[in-house]
Design an enzyme around this catalytic site. Structure first.
Site, PDB file in Angstrom:
ATOM      1  N   LYS A 119      81.548 -40.945 -68.574  1.00 27.04           N
ATOM      2  CA  LYS A 119      82.243 -39.993 -69.452  1.00 27.04           C
ATOM      3  C   LYS A 119      83.343 -40.678 -70.250  1.00 27.04           C
ATOM      4  CE  LYS A 119      81.103 -35.825 -66.947  1.00 27.04           C
ATOM      5  NZ  LYS A 119      81.505 -34.793 -66.025  1.00 27.04           N
ATOM      6  N   LYS A 198      68.975 -34.226 -67.531  1.00 23.15           N
ATOM      7  CA  LYS A 198      69.294 -33.144 -66.599  1.00 23.15           C
ATOM      8  C   LYS A 198      69.639 -31.885 -67.397  1.00 23.15           C
ATOM      9  CE  LYS A 198      72.710 -32.059 -63.092  1.00 23.15           C
ATOM     10  NZ  LYS A 198      73.883 -32.454 -62.337  1.00 23.15           N
ATOM     11  N   LYS A 201      74.292 -27.363 -70.279  1.00 21.92           N
ATOM     12  CA  LYS A 201      74.673 -26.583 -71.475  1.00 21.92           C
ATOM     13  C   LYS A 201      75.075 -27.498 -72.618  1.00 21.92           C
ATOM     14  CE  LYS A 201      74.838 -22.069 -70.692  1.00 21.92           C
ATOM     15  NZ  LYS A 201      75.594 -20.971 -70.183  1.00 21.92           N
TER      16      LYS A 201
END
Ligand code: SF4
Length: 338
Positions: A119, A198, A201
Site C-alpha cells: 500500500k 481479489k 470494492k
C-alpha cells in the site's frame, strides 16, 4: 463435592472496514462464517471505521458506509442478542490502547508487513496511519482479550504481529493478554468479476449482496470467463472460469453439474450461463434483501443496536484499559495510595 466452574465460551473478535454494503467476497470470505460461529463463540463484530481513515477517504460518505455495512451484517443474520455489534470509533479505548502499544512495537516489524509495503508504494508521502495500521488491529483484538480471530490468509501476518505485541507487552508489564489464534477459513481467495484480483470494492469487481436482481445481472454480465472460449461453439473449461467458481457457491448442486457439462460440450453460451448465475445469486440473497428493507424502514432500530453494542463493548474495554494504564504507570492518583 467440588462445584464445576461454568466454562466461558471462547471469545472471537471480527472486524470489517466500512466500504458500504457488503459484497459477495465479504460474504463468502467472512460473514457467512461469522454467522455460523455466533452460537459456538462469544462474538464481537466491529465496523472498523478508524481503520478506514488511515489512507484518507471522503468524510461525507463514511457515515452512510458505516450504516450500510451494519445493515448488511444484520441482514445476513448476525444476531445482536448473540454477540456485540458496534462501531470501532464509538469505543475510544481502541485508539488509546493502540497508542500504548506503540511503546512496545518496533518500527522495523511494521515496515516489513507485506500489506504496508504494497500500500505504501502507492503514496508519495506515506501517512503514519498506514504504518500503524497493524498496531490498531492488535489493540482491537487484545482490548477484548480475544481467544481467536477469523482471518483470511492475507491477514495472517498481522495476527502474528498481534501475538508478538501481546508477548512483548506481557514481558514488560506482566501477564495480561492471551495470544489469539487464527481461525483460517477454507474458502480460499474469492476472485472478483475480473477473474484476476481479489474481490474488492476499490477495484470495482464486486457484486453487492443486497443488490436488486437487475443490478446483480448488470454486474454479473460483465464477468470475465474462460479466455479460450472465444466463440459459442468453442468448448469451455469450467476449472479456469470464475463464473463457474461462483456457481459452485451460489447454484444448486444439480445446476453446477449441468453448467460444467454444458460448458465443456459448448452447448450453452456464456451469457446464458451468467444469467443462471445472476438468478442463483439473487435467489440466495432474497431473504436478506427483505430483512435489509425492513431494517431500513426502521433506522432507529439500527441506531439502537449500534449504540447498545458500543455500550456493551465499552464495559469490556474499560476493564482492560484500566489494568493497562495502571501497569504502565499512567494511574497518577495511585501516588497517594501506595
Ligand atoms: Fe464460464 Fe459458463 Fe462460459 Fe463455461 S459457459 S466459460 S462456465 S461462463
Amino acid at each position: 463435592m467440588s462445584e464445576s466452574k461454568p466454562t466461558r465460551k471462547r471469545r472471537v473478535f471480527s472486524g470489517m472496514q466500512p466500504t458500504g454494503e457488503a459484497h459477495l467476497g465479504n460474504y463468502l470470505g467472512a460473514l457467512r462464517r461469522w454467522v455460523q460461529m455466533q452460537d459456538e463463540f462469544e462474538c464481537l463484530w466491529c465496523i472498523v471505521d478508524d481503520h478506514a481513515i488511515t489512507g484518507g477517504g471522503d468524510p461525507k460518505e463514511l457515515p452512510k458506509k458505516i450504516v450500510d455495512l451494519a445493515v448488511s451484517f444484520l441482514a445476513v443474520g448476525l444476531d445482536p442478542a448473540k454477540g456485540i455489534l458496534f462501531v470501532q470509533s464509538d469505543v475510544p479505548e481502541h485508539t488509546e490502547l493502540a497508542w500504548l502499544f506503540n511503546a512496545v512495537t518496533p518500527v522495523g516489524e511494521l515496515e516489513r508487513m507485506t500489506q504496508y509495503k504494497d500500500k505504501s508504494a502507492k503514496y508519495e508521502s506515506v501517512p503514519v496511519g498506514l504504518l500503524n495500521y497493524p498496531v490498531l488491529q492488535a489493540a482491537d483484538i487484545l482490548l477484548y482479550k480475544a481467544d481467536a480471530v477469523p482471518v483470511g490468509e492475507d491477514q495472517r501476518q498481522h495476527l502474528e504481529l498481534t501475538r508478538e505485541i501481546a508477548r512483548k507487552w506481557n514481558a514488560v508489564y506482566g501477564d495480561l493478554f492471551p495470544e489469539p489464534e487464527a481461525i483460517i477459513g477454507n474458502e480460499g481467495r474469492i476472485l472478483g468479476l475480473d477473474g484476476d484480483a481479489k474481490m474488492s470494492k476499490s477495484l470495482g469487481n464486486t457484486v453487492d449482496i443486497l443488490a436488486e436482481p437487475d443490478e446483480v445481472w448488470a454486474r454479473v454480465r460483465t464477468a470475465v470467463t474462460d479466455p479460450q472460449r472465444v466463440r459459442r461453439s468453442d468448448p469451455g473449461r469450467p476449472a479456469v472460469c470464475n463464473v463457474y467458481s461462483l456457481h459452485r457457491h451460489f447454484s444448486a448442486p444439480g445446476v453446477v453439474e449441468d453448467v460444467a457439462a454444458q460448458c465443456r460440450g459448448a452447448t450453452r453460451g456464456c451469457v446464458d450461463c451468467k444469467r443462471i448465475l445472476a438468478d442463483s445469486i439473487s435467489a440466495t440473497f432474497a431473504p436478506m434483501r427483505e430483512r435489509a428493507a425492513e431494517l431500513r424502514a426502521h433506522p432507529e432500530r439500527i441506531r439502537h443496536i449500534l449504540e447498545d453494542g458500543a455500550a456493551r463493548a465499552r464495559v469490556l474495554a474499560r476493564e482492560t484499559i484500566t489494568v493497562v494504564r495502571e501497569r504502565m504507570g499512567l494511574d497518577w492518583r495511585s501516588a497517594w495510595t501506595r
